[in-house]
Motif scaffolding. Structure first.
Motif, PDB file in Angstrom:
ATOM      1  N   SER A  12       0.815  -1.218   0.000  1.00 49.17           N
ATOM      2  CA  SER A  12       0.000   0.000   0.000  1.00 49.17           C
ATOM      3  C   SER A  12       0.848   1.267   0.000  1.00 49.17           C
ATOM      4  CB  SER A  12      -0.925   0.003   1.219  1.00 49.17           C
ATOM      5  OG  SER A  12      -1.837  -1.068   1.154  1.00 49.17           O
ATOM      6  N   ARG A  94       3.029   6.789   5.824  1.00 48.29           N
ATOM      7  CA  ARG A  94       1.659   7.182   5.476  1.00 48.29           C
ATOM      8  C   ARG A  94       1.556   7.233   3.955  1.00 48.29           C
ATOM      9  NH1 ARG A  94       3.091  10.576   9.863  1.00 48.29           N
ATOM     10  NH2 ARG A  94       1.787  10.141  11.673  1.00 48.29           N
ATOM     11  N   ASN A  95       0.426   6.764   3.446  1.00 40.88           N
ATOM     12  CA  ASN A  95       0.240   6.844   1.996  1.00 40.88           C
ATOM     13  C   ASN A  95      -0.783   7.926   1.664  1.00 40.88           C
ATOM     14  OD1 ASN A  95      -2.344   5.710   2.329  1.00 40.88           O
ATOM     15  ND2 ASN A  95      -1.666   3.661   1.767  1.00 40.88           N
ATOM     16  N   GLY A  96      -1.013   8.173   0.416  1.00 44.71           N
ATOM     17  CA  GLY A  96      -1.894   9.244  -0.028  1.00 44.71           C
ATOM     18  C   GLY A  96      -3.374   8.966   0.145  1.00 44.71           C
ATOM     19  N   THR A  97      -3.738   7.761   0.583  1.00 45.95           N
ATOM     20  CA  THR A  97      -5.156   7.427   0.738  1.00 45.95           C
ATOM     21  C   THR A  97      -5.568   7.288   2.199  1.00 45.95           C
ATOM     22  OG1 THR A  97      -4.677   5.063   0.518  1.00 45.95           O
ATOM     23  CG2 THR A  97      -5.222   6.266  -1.512  1.00 45.95           C
ATOM     24  N   GLY A  98      -4.735   7.765   3.126  1.00 50.64           N
ATOM     25  CA  GLY A  98      -5.071   7.711   4.552  1.00 50.64           C
ATOM     26  C   GLY A  98      -4.566   6.483   5.271  1.00 50.64           C
ATOM     27  N   GLY A  99      -3.872   5.589   4.562  1.00 47.50           N
ATOM     28  CA  GLY A  99      -3.321   4.396   5.194  1.00 47.50           C
ATOM     29  C   GLY A  99      -2.060   4.722   5.963  1.00 47.50           C
ATOM     30  N   GLU A 100      -1.828   3.966   7.035  1.00 47.86           N
ATOM     31  CA  GLU A 100      -0.646   4.199   7.859  1.00 47.86           C
ATOM     32  C   GLU A 100      -0.195   2.889   8.488  1.00 47.86           C
ATOM     33  OE1 GLU A 100      -0.511   7.675  10.538  1.00 47.86           O
ATOM     34  OE2 GLU A 100      -0.009   6.246  12.119  1.00 47.86           O
ATOM     35  N   ASP A 120      -5.972   0.798   7.277  1.00 45.69           N
ATOM     36  CA  ASP A 120      -6.285   1.139   5.890  1.00 45.69           C
ATOM     37  C   ASP A 120      -5.159   0.789   4.919  1.00 45.69           C
ATOM     38  OD1 ASP A 120      -8.812   2.165   6.657  1.00 45.69           O
ATOM     39  OD2 ASP A 120      -7.855   4.037   7.266  1.00 45.69           O
TER      40      ASP A 120
END
Length: 182
Positions: A12, A94-100, A120
């Motif tokens: 992710s 952290r990614n750009g879609t709110g995942g961490e 996420d």
């Protein structure tokens, strides 16, 4: 405990996120610990490692960088590492879609503890899919019940409700739901 080249991973994040461990040789009692733990990001271009002596190693695209206690370093692409006052390392991506995903590596006793929290994101690896090492075949703890879970479980351990491993309590059929006519 055995070394885990793919303890946990996530696709992710750009270039991926992977945690691996290297174990110590077994002592005379057959016990081993994590000798080191490494987090690889950005296709291996960034790595953060901690060994059981508490020595940290951080590499960013071939360059070794150092970090002091209390310091937080941005690694790029939404990734950072913080060296806590006790010498443990907190790596956060952290990614750009709110995942961490956050991983804390701590030297404790003879080994390195690995503590992970994530939300996420997709996860894979031995923690999710089970160890790649297969246990030696042994007697079934309950010969009359098939073992539905492919993950290795110690013989004789009870299930979550005290039932023998492999036992599934009977379920009653769900009554039909009545919907009003309109």
């Amino acid at each position: 405990m055995a070394s885990q080249p793919d303890l946990l991973n996530s696709d992710s994040f750009a270039g991926g996120y992977q945690i691996s461990t290297q174990s110590t040789p077994q002592n005379s009692k057959g016990v081993s610990w994590n000798q080191s733990a490494t987090i690889s990001m950005n296709g291996g271009g960034t790595t953060v490692s901690l060994n059981n002596q508490g020595d940290a190693s951080i590499t960013r695209y071939g360059q070794s960088v150092s970090i002091a206690r209390g310091q937080t370093m941005q690694l790029g692409d939404g990734e950072s590492v913080k060296c806590n006052q006790d010498g443990s390392l907190l790596v956060t991506a952290r990614n750009g879609t709110g995942g961490e995903i956050s991983t804390t590596l701590s030297a404790k006793g003879n080994g390195v503890d690995v503590d992970v929290t994530a939300h996420d994101v997709d996860l894979g690896g031995a923690l999710v899919n089970g160890s790649q090492m297969q246990p030696s075949p042994g007697p079934s703890p309950n010969p009359g019940f098939p073992q539905p879970n492919p993950l290795p479980n110690p013989v004789g351990w009870p299930g979550p409700f005290g039932e023998p491993y492999g036992f599934s309590p009977p379920t009653s059929p769900t009554p039909p739901i009545a919907y009003p006519d309109y």
